[in-house]
Motif scaffolding. Structure first.
Motif, short mmCIF file in Angstrom:
data_model
loop_
_atom_site.label_atom_id
_atom_site.label_comp_id
_atom_site.label_asym_id
_atom_site.label_seq_id
_atom_site.Cartn_x
_atom_site.Cartn_y
_atom_site.Cartn_z
N PRO A 27 0.50 -1.07 -0.57
CA PRO A 27 0.24 0.31 0.07
C PRO A 27 0.82 1.47 -0.12
O PRO A 27 1.02 1.49 0.73
CB PRO A 27 -0.59 0.12 0.98
CG PRO A 27 0.06 -1.14 1.89
CD PRO A 27 1.05 -1.53 1.24
N VAL A 28 2.09 1.31 -1.27
CA VAL A 28 2.45 2.57 -0.89
C VAL A 28 2.02 3.86 -1.28
O VAL A 28 2.34 4.37 -0.38
CB VAL A 28 3.77 2.50 -2.06
CG1 VAL A 28 4.33 1.06 -2.41
CG2 VAL A 28 2.83 2.69 -3.77
N MET A 29 0.46 4.04 -1.88
CA MET A 29 0.40 5.10 -1.78
C MET A 29 0.00 6.01 -0.45
O MET A 29 0.10 7.35 0.09
CB MET A 29 -0.68 5.38 -2.70
CG MET A 29 -0.15 4.97 -3.60
SD MET A 29 1.09 6.29 -4.73
CE MET A 29 0.51 8.10 -5.11
N PRO A 30 -1.04 4.80 0.56
CA PRO A 30 -0.58 5.43 1.73
C PRO A 30 0.42 5.66 2.68
O PRO A 30 0.69 6.29 3.64
CB PRO A 30 -1.50 3.83 2.16
CG PRO A 30 -2.69 3.28 1.07
CD PRO A 30 -1.40 3.56 -0.06
N GLU A 31 1.39 4.55 2.19
CA GLU A 31 2.55 4.79 3.52
C GLU A 31 3.28 6.18 2.88
O GLU A 31 3.16 6.66 4.12
CB GLU A 31 3.56 3.87 2.78
CG GLU A 31 3.13 2.71 3.16
CD GLU A 31 3.32 1.44 3.29
OE1 GLU A 31 3.18 0.04 3.35
OE2 GLU A 31 3.99 1.48 2.25
N MET A 32 2.92 6.56 1.78
CA MET A 32 3.77 7.94 1.16
C MET A 32 3.03 9.12 1.98
O MET A 32 3.17 9.93 2.25
CB MET A 32 3.21 8.55 -0.23
CG MET A 32 3.64 9.11 -0.78
SD MET A 32 2.26 10.36 -0.60
CE MET A 32 1.58 10.34 -2.06
N ILE A 33 1.27 8.99 1.97
CA ILE A 33 1.05 10.00 2.85
C ILE A 33 0.78 10.12 4.46
O ILE A 33 1.04 11.29 4.26
CB ILE A 33 -0.64 10.22 2.31
CG1 ILE A 33 -1.17 10.89 2.53
CG2 ILE A 33 -0.83 9.17 2.90
CD1 ILE A 33 -1.08 12.24 1.34
N MET A 34 1.36 8.91 4.36
CA MET A 34 1.69 8.91 6.04
C MET A 34 2.99 9.38 6.52
O MET A 34 2.95 10.41 7.42
CB MET A 34 1.36 7.05 6.97
CG MET A 34 0.12 7.34 6.74
SD MET A 34 -0.05 5.26 7.27
CE MET A 34 0.83 5.28 9.04
N GLN A 35 3.80 9.61 5.70
CA GLN A 35 5.06 10.01 5.85
C GLN A 35 5.02 11.27 5.77
O GLN A 35 5.31 12.41 6.14
CB GLN A 35 6.03 9.59 4.79
CG GLN A 35 6.20 8.26 5.29
CD GLN A 35 7.68 7.32 4.30
OE1 GLN A 35 8.70 7.82 4.41
NE2 GLN A 35 7.30 6.62 3.14
N VAL A 36 3.92 11.65 4.84
CA VAL A 36 3.81 13.47 5.07
C VAL A 36 3.72 14.03 5.64
O VAL A 36 3.79 14.98 6.40
CB VAL A 36 2.79 13.66 3.64
CG1 VAL A 36 2.72 15.21 3.62
CG2 VAL A 36 3.75 13.81 2.09
N ALA A 37 2.28 13.37 6.36
CA ALA A 37 1.58 13.64 7.94
C ALA A 37 2.61 13.71 8.60
O ALA A 37 3.00 14.69 9.87
CB ALA A 37 0.43 12.70 8.28
N PHE A 38 3.92 12.79 9.01
CA PHE A 38 4.70 12.83 10.20
C PHE A 38 5.83 13.97 10.01
O PHE A 38 5.83 15.02 10.82
CB PHE A 38 5.68 11.29 10.18
CG PHE A 38 5.33 10.12 9.90
CD1 PHE A 38 3.36 9.82 10.00
CD2 PHE A 38 5.47 9.42 9.16
CE1 PHE A 38 3.24 9.18 10.63
CE2 PHE A 38 5.04 8.14 9.70
CZ PHE A 38 4.04 7.93 10.14
N ARG A 39 6.02 14.28 8.18
CA ARG A 39 6.71 15.82 8.29
C ARG A 39 5.96 16.71 8.47
O ARG A 39 6.29 18.43 9.59
CB ARG A 39 6.89 16.01 7.43
CG ARG A 39 8.19 17.18 6.98
CD ARG A 39 9.53 16.86 7.31
NE ARG A 39 10.35 18.18 6.79
CZ ARG A 39 11.21 17.90 7.29
NH1 ARG A 39 12.30 16.78 8.06
NH2 ARG A 39 12.23 18.46 7.11
N VAL A 40 4.86 16.50 8.99
CA VAL A 40 3.78 18.25 9.43
C VAL A 40 3.49 18.41 10.39
O VAL A 40 4.12 19.45 10.97
CB VAL A 40 2.55 17.88 8.39
CG1 VAL A 40 1.72 19.37 8.52
CG2 VAL A 40 2.77 17.98 7.25
#
Length: 492
Positions: free
Chosen positions: A339-352
């Motif tokens: 599930p790479v797209m959800p994993e990508m968006i979660m990493q963005v959230a961690f940065r925010v």
């Protein structure tokens, strides 16, 4: 050997000009549009590889302020019309084609944004001088005397920050609305598909996928409303406060004119802060903006995490949904898809979320000015930029193409022990608990267990539990449960 006088150096290097500031003089190549203070800033602060020009909307906002100020000072009679018009024209030229090489000041710099303000002042002064004389140089337009007239870094930079961030928030709302549309489409598509709800990661009552997705939609709609409110807050500017909030150096006419010109240039309802001292001293407004961004990011992460859980497996997990395959998932395991797209968006959230901590600390400031505006702006800008870029990829590369595995979802919903909740409404909690325990210990359904426990016959159990989708509709569930109720239900 006797050092050459500055004038001799200029003669020896005809392609350079000599500029002076409070710390001395420097030779600057004639092709460089900025001036001596920008040169010093580049030498002092080249840290991140990102400059003020990389923060979307920031340099254009400062340029627009300078343009409005030149027009206001001209109307006020303080600035000679020819110089004002040259600054105005220079600003228009830079806005039409903002060159990154003209604004090389690193985003990490001290002085409360002085280097950024002076970078723009120097570019406009030199460009305006060239308009008037045909050559670059400090005369006849001076970066401080003319371009910075009636202003201070302390009111220009926070004003430009609000203008830039307001524009970025509007763009973020646009991409969030695209995600909301994608979720709404799935909400309608899956409105009749029943599934098992889960609380504490344990089986709960049935709901529909449509209901679950309506929750995601509702969250992002709330975030858009909050971001719009914050965007409106960015219309209040401390412009005219000058150095410490007193407005020293800016006339009352200028303070009125500059907002009139700013509204004319942008079409936005910019207005003065109600308390200029508060506006310069305190940066808690940015904590609110960052909190709005963090809340949005947390909802994005939660949604993405849920999609990962619901798509887990596919043979040894929940496997309620299938996400679009966008790339192979393993270098060693054939056929694995992650599930790479959800994993990508979660990493963005961690940065925010991390950026929010930076903003919170930087907003403390001290005494009569918050000088940490550069890192506040960079943190907010990065958070918005990452979400603006990631959300459309997530919406169109994941949400739009996901499908539900209705057979798996219906099977799990039909076998949930939480269906005993209906029995609690009919026969009371103790009787329903006995049925649930019997079903669990014997690995049978609630429908079978209620018959074996003697509360209902097979016909009644089938009528109550045949279509578990009714449990996702409170009114329908109440109707069928009411038909089973007895005046004084007694558990056998």
């Amino acid at each position: 050997m006797t050092p050459k006088e500055p004038s001799a150096l200029v003669s020896a290097i005809p392609s350079a000009r000599l500029e002076e500031d409070a710390l001395g003089t420097r030779l600057i190549a004639n092709h460089i549009v900025y001036g001596i203070q920008t040169v010093r800033a580049v030498e002092n602060f080249s840290i991140s590889g990102r400059t003020i020009a990389d923060i979307e909307g920031f340099v254009p906002a400062i340029l627009t302020i300078k343009q409005a100020a030149a027009r206001a000072n001209r109307r006020d009679g303080k600035l000679e019309p020819g110089i004002a018009d040259a600054i105005d024209a220079a600003a228009s030229g830079c806005l039409a084609e903002t060159s990154r090489e003209h604004f090389p000041v690193d985003i990490y710099h001290g002085g409360g944004g002085t280097a950024a303000n002076m970078n723009v002042n120097e570019v406009l002064a030199n460009e305006a001088s060239e308009i008037l004389t045909g050559r670059l140089g400090p005369d006849p337009v001076h970066p401080n005397t003319h371009v910075n007239m009636s202003q201070s870094t302390n009111d220009v930079i926070p004003s430009a920050m609000k203008m830039a961030v307001g524009g970025e928030l509007d763009a973020l709302c646009h991409v969030l609305n695209g995600l909301i549309a994608a979720i709404s489409q799935k909400e309608a598509e899956f409105s009749g598909v029943v599934k098992l709800a889960r609380t504490c990661l344990q089986d709960a009552l049935p709901i529909t996928f449509g209901q679950q997705f309506s929750g995601y939609r509702g969250a992002f709609e709330r975030h858009v409303q909050e971001l719009k409110r914050l965007e409106d807050g960015c219309l209040s500017l401390p412009l005219g406060a000058t150095a410490v909030g007193t407005g020293f150096g800016a006339t009352a006419n200028y303070r009125a004119y500059v907002f009139e010109e700013l509204r004319s240039l942008t079409g936005k309802a910019y207005h003065a802060e109600s308390n200029s001292f508060d506006a310069l001293q305190n940066a808690d407004f940015w904590i609110g903006v960052s909190a709005g961004l963090k809340a949005t990011a947390v909802s994005l992460s939660k949604f993405a995490s849920d999609l990962r859980l619901m798509s887990s497996g596919p043979r040894a997990g929940l496997s309620e949904i299938t996400l679009p395959p966008v790339q192979p998932g393993s270098s060693i395991m054939p056929g694995k898809v992650n599930p790479v797209m959800p994993e990508m968006i979660m990493q963005v959230a961690f940065r925010v979320i991390g950026n929010d901590a930076t903003v919170t600390r930087a907003a403390e400031g001290e005494l009569d000015l918050n000088v940490w505006e550069s890192i506040i702006l960079e943190s907010l800008s990065e958070s918005i930029r990452l979400m603006r870029r990631a959300i459309p990829l997530f919406a169109y590369g994941c949400v739009k193409g996901l499908t539900v595995n209705s057979a798996v979802a219906n099977r799990d919903a039909s076998s949930s022990l939480a269906l005993s909740t209906a029995l609690a409404e009919i026969f009371g909690y103790p009787a329903a608990l006995r049925v649930a325990k019997h079903a669990s210990s014997n690995s049978i359904s609630i429908s079978r267990a209620v018959v074996e426990c003697g509360l209902l016959d097979e016909k009644g159990a089938d009528r109550l539990f045949r279509d578990v989708s009714i449990f996702a509709n409170a009114e329908q569930a109440e109707d069928i449960i009411h038909s089973f109720r007895r005046p004084n239900p007694l558990a056998p």
